[in-house]
Design a protein around this motif. Structure first.
Motif, PDB file in Angstrom:
ATOM      1  N   ASP A 119      -7.910 -48.205 -73.280  1.00 29.88           N
ATOM      2  CA  ASP A 119      -6.486 -47.973 -73.034  1.00 29.88           C
ATOM      3  C   ASP A 119      -5.702 -49.281 -72.959  1.00 29.88           C
ATOM      4  OD1 ASP A 119      -7.830 -48.316 -70.466  1.00 29.88           O
ATOM      5  OD2 ASP A 119      -5.903 -47.824 -69.547  1.00 29.88           O
ATOM      6  N   SER A 124      -0.324 -45.427 -76.188  1.00 30.70           N
ATOM      7  CA  SER A 124      -0.390 -43.980 -76.008  1.00 30.70           C
ATOM      8  C   SER A 124       0.391 -43.306 -77.127  1.00 30.70           C
ATOM      9  CB  SER A 124       0.194 -43.596 -74.646  1.00 30.70           C
ATOM     10  OG  SER A 124       1.572 -43.886 -74.605  1.00 30.70           O
ATOM     11  N   ASP A 131       0.686 -44.705 -67.250  1.00 36.26           N
ATOM     12  CA  ASP A 131      -0.623 -44.694 -66.617  1.00 36.26           C
ATOM     13  C   ASP A 131      -1.637 -45.528 -67.380  1.00 36.26           C
ATOM     14  OD1 ASP A 131       0.238 -42.847 -64.630  1.00 36.26           O
ATOM     15  OD2 ASP A 131       0.071 -41.251 -66.130  1.00 36.26           O
ATOM     16  N   SER A 133      -5.999 -46.778 -67.014  1.00 38.73           N
ATOM     17  CA  SER A 133      -7.260 -46.377 -66.382  1.00 38.73           C
ATOM     18  C   SER A 133      -7.518 -47.251 -65.158  1.00 38.73           C
ATOM     19  CB  SER A 133      -8.410 -46.521 -67.371  1.00 38.73           C
ATOM     20  OG  SER A 133      -8.612 -47.893 -67.679  1.00 38.73           O
ATOM     21  N   THR A 163      -3.458 -44.635 -57.502  1.00 39.15           N
ATOM     22  CA  THR A 163      -4.411 -43.938 -58.377  1.00 39.15           C
ATOM     23  C   THR A 163      -4.322 -42.444 -58.122  1.00 39.15           C
ATOM     24  OG1 THR A 163      -5.911 -45.831 -58.380  1.00 39.15           O
ATOM     25  CG2 THR A 163      -6.841 -43.701 -58.998  1.00 39.15           C
ATOM     26  N   GLN A 175      -6.159 -41.884 -63.052  1.00 35.73           N
ATOM     27  CA  GLN A 175      -5.206 -42.782 -63.698  1.00 35.73           C
ATOM     28  C   GLN A 175      -4.385 -43.524 -62.648  1.00 35.73           C
ATOM     29  OE1 GLN A 175      -3.310 -40.005 -66.258  1.00 35.73           O
ATOM     30  NE2 GLN A 175      -2.313 -38.894 -64.624  1.00 35.73           N
TER      31      GLN A 175
END
Length: 190
Positions: A119, A124, A131, A133, A163, A175
């Motif tokens: 990520d 995205s 968000d 990880s 989180t 996330q």
């Protein structure tokens, strides 16, 4: 022939009335009622003075090593240019972008390029996802702690506080909302 036409006309008129009441009146009223029963969904991010400085649902670009970096954006975090790059997975241009990002992140974070999560390297679908990880957030903790003067323990606690666990404990992945996390940093962890 006329009696059959009359019955069909009457049936059609009844169906029109019923569907108008259900689809045109009952359904919209039910949606309004549900909307009023739901809690407010204000995603505004406010600074310590109460001024709106962002939105928790839209990633924002950051500059400076004292901040957590969001995912890359194909549209430079512009809501009007929301969308993916539309480059194929084997596109030479996309592969070069990923390699460049991997090198930049490895240099910035002082880590092995192989340890960088996916990520951090790819945008995205919307290009506005706030968000990241937990792995990407943890990768950035040492740099953010060093640059802000906060302890790693305090920065780790901020990451934990921002989180979100999977829905119902199993739908999706954990996330970290980078926008709310950076707002916490700006407010000194408050």
């Amino acid at each position: 022939m006329l009696p059959i036409f009359g019955r069909q006309l009457l049936t059609g008129a009844r169906m029109l009335l019923v569907l108008t009441l259900v689809v045109g009146l009952a359904y919209p009223l039910a949606m309004v009622a549900i909307g009023r029963l739901m809690p407010a969904q204000d995603a505004s991010i406010r600074n310590s003075a109460g001024e709106v400085v962002g939105n928790a649902r839209l990633a924002q670009p950051v500059s400076g090593d004292e901040w957590f970096f969001p995912r890359p954006s194909a549209g430079d975090y512009d809501g009007l240019a929301s969308g993916a790059s539309n480059l194929a997975a084997n596109s030479p241009e996309l592969l070069k972008q990923i390699a460049d990002r991997r090198f930049q992140i490895a240099e910035r974070e002082h880590v092995d390029p192989a340890s960088i999560p996916a990520d951090a390297l790819s945008a995205s679908a919307s290009g506005l996802d706030p968000d990241i990880s937990p792995e990407y957030a943890r990768l950035q903790i040492p740099r953010v702690a060093r640059e802000t003067g906060l302890s790693r323990k305090d920065v780790t606690a901020m990451v934990q506080a921002n989180t979100q666990d999977p829905l119902f404990g199993f739908i999706g992945e954990p996330q970290v909302n980078v926008v709310t996390l950076n707002n916490d940093l700006a407010n000194g962890g408050r």
